[in-house]
Design a protein around this motif. Structure first.
Motif, PDB file in Angstrom:
ATOM      1  N   LYS A 163      14.436  -1.758 -20.386  1.00  0.00           N
ATOM      2  CA  LYS A 163      14.303  -1.229 -19.018  1.00  0.00           C
ATOM      3  C   LYS A 163      15.151  -2.063 -18.033  1.00  0.00           C
ATOM      4  O   LYS A 163      15.739  -1.518 -17.096  1.00  0.00           O
ATOM      5  CB  LYS A 163      12.824  -1.213 -18.606  1.00  0.00           C
ATOM      6  N   LEU A 164      15.212  -3.382 -18.261  1.00  0.00           N
ATOM      7  CA  LEU A 164      16.090  -4.234 -17.444  1.00  0.00           C
ATOM      8  C   LEU A 164      17.538  -3.736 -17.524  1.00  0.00           C
ATOM      9  O   LEU A 164      18.226  -3.613 -16.514  1.00  0.00           O
ATOM     10  CB  LEU A 164      16.082  -5.675 -17.969  1.00  0.00           C
ATOM     11  N   GLU A 178      15.425 -14.093 -30.040  1.00  0.00           N
ATOM     12  CA  GLU A 178      14.374 -14.576 -30.952  1.00  0.00           C
ATOM     13  C   GLU A 178      12.985 -14.310 -30.359  1.00  0.00           C
ATOM     14  O   GLU A 178      12.061 -13.909 -31.077  1.00  0.00           O
ATOM     15  CB  GLU A 178      14.561 -16.088 -31.207  1.00  0.00           C
ATOM     16  N   PHE A 179      12.856 -14.526 -29.055  1.00  0.00           N
ATOM     17  CA  PHE A 179      11.579 -14.318 -28.355  1.00  0.00           C
ATOM     18  C   PHE A 179      11.131 -12.859 -28.475  1.00  0.00           C
ATOM     19  O   PHE A 179       9.987 -12.569 -28.845  1.00  0.00           O
ATOM     20  CB  PHE A 179      11.769 -14.715 -26.883  1.00  0.00           C
ATOM     21  N   ILE A 180      12.036 -11.927 -28.193  1.00  0.00           N
ATOM     22  CA  ILE A 180      11.710 -10.489 -28.275  1.00  0.00           C
ATOM     23  C   ILE A 180      11.307 -10.129 -29.708  1.00  0.00           C
ATOM     24  O   ILE A 180      10.298  -9.461 -29.939  1.00  0.00           O
ATOM     25  CB  ILE A 180      12.926  -9.631 -27.836  1.00  0.00           C
ATOM     26  N   ALA A 181      12.111 -10.599 -30.663  1.00  0.00           N
ATOM     27  CA  ALA A 181      11.848 -10.286 -32.073  1.00  0.00           C
ATOM     28  C   ALA A 181      10.497 -10.840 -32.511  1.00  0.00           C
ATOM     29  O   ALA A 181       9.726 -10.177 -33.215  1.00  0.00           O
ATOM     30  CB  ALA A 181      12.971 -10.852 -32.945  1.00  0.00           C
ATOM     31  N   ARG A 182      10.193 -12.050 -32.072  1.00  0.00           N
ATOM     32  CA  ARG A 182       8.934 -12.712 -32.452  1.00  0.00           C
ATOM     33  C   ARG A 182       7.730 -12.004 -31.826  1.00  0.00           C
ATOM     34  O   ARG A 182       6.731 -11.733 -32.505  1.00  0.00           O
ATOM     35  CB  ARG A 182       8.985 -14.190 -32.019  1.00  0.00           C
ATOM     36  N   VAL A 183       7.830 -11.686 -30.542  1.00  0.00           N
ATOM     37  CA  VAL A 183       6.706 -11.023 -29.861  1.00  0.00           C
ATOM     38  C   VAL A 183       6.434  -9.649 -30.478  1.00  0.00           C
ATOM     39  O   VAL A 183       5.281  -9.259 -30.686  1.00  0.00           O
ATOM     40  CB  VAL A 183       6.998 -10.898 -28.343  1.00  0.00           C
ATOM     41  N   ASP A 184       7.502  -8.928 -30.803  1.00  0.00           N
ATOM     42  CA  ASP A 184       7.346  -7.554 -31.303  1.00  0.00           C
ATOM     43  C   ASP A 184       7.268  -7.472 -32.825  1.00  0.00           C
ATOM     44  O   ASP A 184       7.039  -6.400 -33.373  1.00  0.00           O
ATOM     45  CB  ASP A 184       8.503  -6.677 -30.807  1.00  0.00           C
ATOM     46  N   ASP A 212      17.608  -5.725 -35.230  1.00  0.00           N
ATOM     47  CA  ASP A 212      17.078  -4.544 -34.543  1.00  0.00           C
ATOM     48  C   ASP A 212      17.088  -4.727 -33.033  1.00  0.00           C
ATOM     49  O   ASP A 212      17.372  -3.800 -32.274  1.00  0.00           O
ATOM     50  CB  ASP A 212      15.648  -4.244 -35.026  1.00  0.00           C
ATOM     51  N   VAL A 213      16.756  -5.946 -32.601  1.00  0.00           N
ATOM     52  CA  VAL A 213      16.769  -6.252 -31.160  1.00  0.00           C
ATOM     53  C   VAL A 213      18.198  -6.146 -30.619  1.00  0.00           C
ATOM     54  O   VAL A 213      18.449  -5.490 -29.601  1.00  0.00           O
ATOM     55  CB  VAL A 213      16.211  -7.674 -30.893  1.00  0.00           C
ATOM     56  N   GLN A 221       6.369  -7.219 -20.671  1.00  0.00           N
ATOM     57  CA  GLN A 221       6.233  -6.182 -21.690  1.00  0.00           C
ATOM     58  C   GLN A 221       5.995  -4.840 -21.014  1.00  0.00           C
ATOM     59  O   GLN A 221       5.544  -4.785 -19.873  1.00  0.00           O
ATOM     60  CB  GLN A 221       5.038  -6.479 -22.612  1.00  0.00           C
ATOM     61  N   ILE A 222       6.325  -3.782 -21.749  1.00  0.00           N
ATOM     62  CA  ILE A 222       5.955  -2.433 -21.317  1.00  0.00           C
ATOM     63  C   ILE A 222       5.204  -1.818 -22.492  1.00  0.00           C
ATOM     64  O   ILE A 222       5.725  -1.812 -23.616  1.00  0.00           O
ATOM     65  CB  ILE A 222       7.200  -1.602 -20.944  1.00  0.00           C
ATOM     66  N   ASN A 223       4.000  -1.365 -22.244  1.00  0.00           N
ATOM     67  CA  ASN A 223       3.156  -0.826 -23.324  1.00  0.00           C
ATOM     68  C   ASN A 223       3.053  -1.786 -24.508  1.00  0.00           C
ATOM     69  O   ASN A 223       3.172  -1.374 -25.668  1.00  0.00           O
ATOM     70  CB  ASN A 223       3.676   0.543 -23.797  1.00  0.00           C
ATOM     71  N   GLY A 224       2.885  -3.073 -24.194  1.00  0.00           N
ATOM     72  CA  GLY A 224       2.702  -4.056 -25.246  1.00  0.00           C
ATOM     73  C   GLY A 224       3.957  -4.385 -26.037  1.00  0.00           C
ATOM     74  O   GLY A 224       3.881  -5.040 -27.076  1.00  0.00           O
ATOM     75  N   GLN A 225       5.094  -3.934 -25.538  1.00  0.00           N
ATOM     76  CA  GLN A 225       6.352  -4.178 -26.245  1.00  0.00           C
ATOM     77  C   GLN A 225       7.302  -5.013 -25.391  1.00  0.00           C
ATOM     78  O   GLN A 225       7.600  -4.647 -24.251  1.00  0.00           O
ATOM     79  CB  GLN A 225       7.063  -2.847 -26.556  1.00  0.00           C
ATOM     80  N   SER A 226       7.757  -6.130 -25.950  1.00  0.00           N
ATOM     81  CA  SER A 226       8.727  -6.962 -25.251  1.00  0.00           C
ATOM     82  C   SER A 226      10.084  -6.258 -25.161  1.00  0.00           C
ATOM     83  O   SER A 226      10.710  -6.212 -24.100  1.00  0.00           O
ATOM     84  CB  SER A 226       8.869  -8.290 -26.006  1.00  0.00           C
TER      85      SER A 226
END
Length: 382
Positions: free
Chosen positions: A132-133, A155-161, A167-168, A121-126
């Motif tokens: 950034k990658l 799905e992982f990014i969407a779930r974490v954030d 949107d992802v 994460q960067i600043n708490g955002q997946s």
């Protein structure tokens, strides 16, 4: 079953009709050598009419950016917990160095996937981390095609954030991702998934994310992980779901669709013991993989023209053989690949273009370099 049934199914397919699921199952269950030979011949003919005689390949590099993963899929020998001695997580400089090397070696594509690392994460955002990658590679090499992040990663990014899949996908697309690998599909059957990968997204979610990518203009590939605990009925159910997903993209006029189908036979060598015991062998059974690829060509070819074997899973000789069973593409150079290799595959992790070309030439077929989206390229002479 009498051979007549097989013959009539194959005759029908050669006339351009789609197989029904029941017909697909009949073909997959054949054990008679003559019936299997007829299936191979039909797949080869359809390959010729649907994709032509030229065998294509792509110059690409895999970057598996971390093997730290929150999930525990029963077939995976790649994942690690973050405190394992063999856990790794590449920094920005390493990712840039691998990309620079790939471009220097003529790559047109970087394929990037990794474990589901909750710390990424960067600043708490997946999403910020994944963007950034993408930017790390695309700012240095805007021309490179980034084939990145499976439906499971979306799905992982969407779930974490706590945001929507769409949107992802839109954010990654706008940052420079060119297409999505259709991996994490394994077998699109929830009974199989409960045993194989209980923490992974379910069938409906996989289909929803891939369909959303097509609607948003991001092409995807499609895969099956075969030869473990699934039945012929479940394999055909998987092909049926892919075919109808592609049909939806075409019927609705989506800007993108599935570019290719890749059969990935299960490699059990280093898989966790419970699944390995259940499957009962370490390396794929080539004849099973070839029959499935032939049936996949017959089943999907009207909708998905490009079919690719995995030389990492089958070895180059097995993948070359698959070019006689309905496949028209031999995949990429990869340059490095950890997921299958850590599973104990014997295919290796890097092939030079010359290796791919000579394998194709041995069949008496022409070869040509392509890009990720199957546009043919004129190779640069080095």
């Amino acid at each position: 079953m009498p051979c007549k049934t097989v013959d009539s199914i194959l005759d029908h397919a050669l006339l351009g009709y789609n197989l029904s699921p029941a017909e697909g199952v009949v073909l997959l269950k054949q054990v008679d050598p003559e019936a299997i030979a007829a299936i191979r011949t039909t797949a080869d003919k359809l390959r010729y009419t649907q994709a032509g005689d030229t065998v294509t390949y792509v110059i690409n590099r895999n970057i598996n950016f971390t093997n730290i993963c929150e999930q525990h899929c029963s077939f995976c020998a790649f994942r690690r917990d973050e405190d394992d001695s063999s856990a790794y997580w590449l920094g920005w400089a390493e990712i840039l160095a691998k990309s620079t090397d790939a471009v220097a070696r003529g790559a047109t594509e970087i394929c990037m996937q990794g474990g589901l690392n909750p710390q990424a994460q960067i600043n708490g955002q997946s999403l910020a981390y994944y963007l950034k990658l993408v930017e790390t590679i695309k700012q240095a090499f805007p021309q490179i095609h980034l084939h990145a992040f499976s439906p499971q990663e979306i799905e992982f990014i969407a779930r974490v954030d706590g945001i929507k899949y769409a949107d992802v996908i839109a954010a990654l697309r706008d940052a420079g991702v060119g297409s999505m690998p259709g991996t994490a599909a394994e077998v699109l059957d929830d009974e199989v998934r409960r045993i194989l990968c209980p923490e992974k997204i379910d069938t409906a979610t996989w289909l929803e994310i891939v369909g959303t990518a097509h609607r948003l203009g991001l092409p995807t590939t499609s895969t099956i992980l075969s030869g473990h605990i699934e039945t012929p009925e479940q394999q055909i159910g998987h092909l049926e779901k892919l075919r109808s997903l592609q049909k939806t993209a075409i019927d609705r006029g989506y800007p993108a669709k599935i570019t290719e189908f890749i059969a990935l036979p299960f490699v059990g060598q280093e898989a966790p013991k419970s699944l390995r015991r259940r499957v009962g062998r370490n390396q794929p059974v080539l004849k099973d993989a070839l029959l499935l690829m032939a049936v996949a060509r017959i089943y999907l070819g009207n909708y998905i023209a490009n079919h690719q074997p995995s030389w990492v899973k089958l070895g180059l000789s097995g993948a070359t053989e698959a070019l006689l069973w309905g496949c028209n593409d031999i995949g990429g150079t990869l340059m490095e690949e950890h997921i299958t290799t850590m599973a104990g595959a014997v295919g290796g992790t890097c092939l030079e273009v010359a290796n791919l070309q000579s394998a194709i030439a041995a069949l008496g077929r022409p070869h040509q370099q392509r890009n990720t989206l199957y546009q043919r390229l004129i190779p640069h002479s080095h």
